[in-house]
Write a protein that holds these residues in place. Structure first.
Motif, PDB file in Angstrom:
ATOM      1  N   THR A  71      35.026  30.274  42.030  1.00  0.00           N
ATOM      2  CA  THR A  71      35.207  30.569  40.442  1.00  0.00           C
ATOM      3  C   THR A  71      34.225  31.767  40.114  1.00  0.00           C
ATOM      4  O   THR A  71      33.267  31.732  40.633  1.00  0.00           O
ATOM      5  N   VAL A  72      34.679  32.708  39.217  1.00  0.00           N
ATOM      6  CA  VAL A  72      34.253  33.976  39.300  1.00  0.00           C
ATOM      7  C   VAL A  72      33.921  34.152  37.814  1.00  0.00           C
ATOM      8  O   VAL A  72      34.674  33.452  36.749  1.00  0.00           O
ATOM      9  N   LEU A  73      32.752  34.669  37.514  1.00  0.00           N
ATOM     10  CA  LEU A  73      32.558  35.059  35.865  1.00  0.00           C
ATOM     11  C   LEU A  73      32.303  33.675  35.188  1.00  0.00           C
ATOM     12  O   LEU A  73      32.555  33.462  34.017  1.00  0.00           O
ATOM     13  N   GLU A  74      32.067  32.524  35.985  1.00  0.00           N
ATOM     14  CA  GLU A  74      31.654  30.983  35.425  1.00  0.00           C
ATOM     15  C   GLU A  74      32.952  30.384  35.141  1.00  0.00           C
ATOM     16  O   GLU A  74      32.923  29.207  35.029  1.00  0.00           O
ATOM     17  N   PHE A  86      36.537  31.508  35.739  1.00  0.00           N
ATOM     18  CA  PHE A  86      38.037  31.560  36.352  1.00  0.00           C
ATOM     19  C   PHE A  86      38.083  31.431  38.049  1.00  0.00           C
ATOM     20  O   PHE A  86      37.328  31.914  38.537  1.00  0.00           O
ATOM     21  N   THR A  87      38.898  30.363  38.401  1.00  0.00           N
ATOM     22  CA  THR A  87      39.172  29.779  39.565  1.00  0.00           C
ATOM     23  C   THR A  87      40.302  30.802  40.251  1.00  0.00           C
ATOM     24  O   THR A  87      41.380  30.867  39.725  1.00  0.00           O
ATOM     25  N   HIS A  99      42.899  31.101  37.006  1.00  0.00           N
ATOM     26  CA  HIS A  99      43.010  30.424  35.895  1.00  0.00           C
ATOM     27  C   HIS A  99      41.800  29.994  35.215  1.00  0.00           C
ATOM     28  O   HIS A  99      40.784  29.748  36.086  1.00  0.00           O
ATOM     29  N   ASP A 100      41.583  30.056  33.946  1.00  0.00           N
ATOM     30  CA  ASP A 100      40.461  29.377  32.965  1.00  0.00           C
ATOM     31  C   ASP A 100      40.621  27.872  33.109  1.00  0.00           C
ATOM     32  O   ASP A 100      41.712  27.286  33.727  1.00  0.00           O
ATOM     33  N   PRO A 101      39.636  27.126  32.697  1.00  0.00           N
ATOM     34  CA  PRO A 101      39.464  25.608  32.458  1.00  0.00           C
ATOM     35  C   PRO A 101      40.991  25.062  31.799  1.00  0.00           C
ATOM     36  O   PRO A 101      41.187  24.200  32.099  1.00  0.00           O
ATOM     37  N   PHE A 116      36.442  42.080  37.013  1.00  0.00           N
ATOM     38  CA  PHE A 116      36.982  42.251  35.685  1.00  0.00           C
ATOM     39  C   PHE A 116      37.933  41.248  35.532  1.00  0.00           C
ATOM     40  O   PHE A 116      38.863  41.066  36.339  1.00  0.00           O
ATOM     41  N   ALA A 117      38.072  40.497  34.395  1.00  0.00           N
ATOM     42  CA  ALA A 117      39.032  39.391  34.072  1.00  0.00           C
ATOM     43  C   ALA A 117      39.968  40.031  32.992  1.00  0.00           C
ATOM     44  O   ALA A 117      39.134  40.389  31.850  1.00  0.00           O
TER      45      ALA A 117
END
Length: 286
Positions: free
Chosen positions: A5-8, A10-11, A28-30, A85-86
């Motif tokens: 999980t990056v930037l809290e 995004f998995t 993907h996000d939550p 970067f997301a």
């Protein structure tokens, strides 16, 4: 990075590829929404000060909202300390892949792709953003219903890196193999290390037009020194030399447009992306 999980938020699901600046992943996000994650090469500085400056620059870039520009969601640091970067995930492939498949684009399709690219540039340039690294790999093609949609990625990333790291650090990283700008598409002022402006992007648009319609770039050399010398001093080759399948009238009009895009001096180029689009619309009868 797979599974991290990056930037809290995004998995990471899968690795998509690697470019001159770093690796790209799908995540993907939550809520399950897909995003693209770009992880910069380790050579880029990771100090807290640099991270903070990246975040400020990214916040400014995040104000860009346009249907032909991939959105930037967040910037930060991965667990191993790399800059990430997301960005908006685009379900499609890049223009370089498409050119490998078809060699050249049918004229009206090429006009559609370039028109959307110019629309993105016009919007960004109005806000003071210059891409600095336009090339087929940074132009994504997606399907929206029966329509082909262009998405420009990495908008302003080269400038962001230049502003945050400084010109000397960018030059050092370039010498170690981290690429800031792409030689085949660089305008003379970039090659010479001079100031760039919106017309620098328009030079790259000229290279892209030539490539989409002929299957090759106007200047092609194996040695970078020879390539840069051609960008700086060689006359613009007529499109008719490599795109004889196009109607003579269209070739003549396009040579005129290319002369206004690939001029060695920025002041001799088109003044804006909007002006280029008007000229192309006239040439293609759109």
């Amino acid at each position: 990075m797979i599974g991290q999980t990056v930037l809290e938020h995004f998995t990471v699901d899968a690795r998509l590829g690697e470019g001159g600046m770093g690796e790209v992943y799908r995540a993907h996000d939550p809520r399950g929404m897909p995003v693209a994650i770009k992880r910069l090469h380790a050579e880029v500085s990771r100090s807290p000060e640099v991270v903070a400056r990246f975040e400020r620059e990214a916040a400014a870039q995040g104000t860009l909202s346009h249907p032909n520009i991939a959105g930037l969601y967040a910037v930060g640091v991965s667990e191993d300390g790399a800059m990430v970067f997301a960005m908006e995930y685009v379900d499609g492939h890049d223009l370089a892949t498409e050119l490998e498949r078809v060699d050249v684009l049918e004229p009206q399709r090429a006009f559609g792709v370039i028109s959307q690219l110019l629309s993105a540039l016009h919007h960004a340039h109005q806000f003071g953003f210059i891409h600095r690294d336009l090339k087929p790999e940074n132009v994504l093609l997606a399907r929206v219903g029966n329509t082909e949609q262009v998405k420009v990625i990495d908008f302003g990333l080269v400038k962001m890196l230049d502003d945050v790291l400084g010109a000397q650090e960018v030059q050092r990283l370039t010498q170690t193999g981290v690429i800031f700008g792409t030689p085949e598409y660089m305008a003379p002022e970039q090659i010479q290390g001079l100031a760039v402006d919106t017309r620098t992007d328009l030079y790259a648009v000229g290279i892209l037009i030539y490539e989409l319609l002929s299957g090759r770039r106007p200047y092609e050399y194996e040695e970078i020194s020879d390539l840069w010398r051609a960008h700086l001093y060689s006359p613009i080759p007529s499109l008719s030399e490599h795109a004889q399948h196009l109607p003579p009238a269209l070739l003549s009009d396009l040579d005129g447009v290319l002369a206004g895009l690939l001029a060695k001096q920025p002041e001799e180029r088109f003044a804006s992306a909007h002006a280029v689009r008007r000229a192309l619309s006239s040439a293609f009868g759109a």
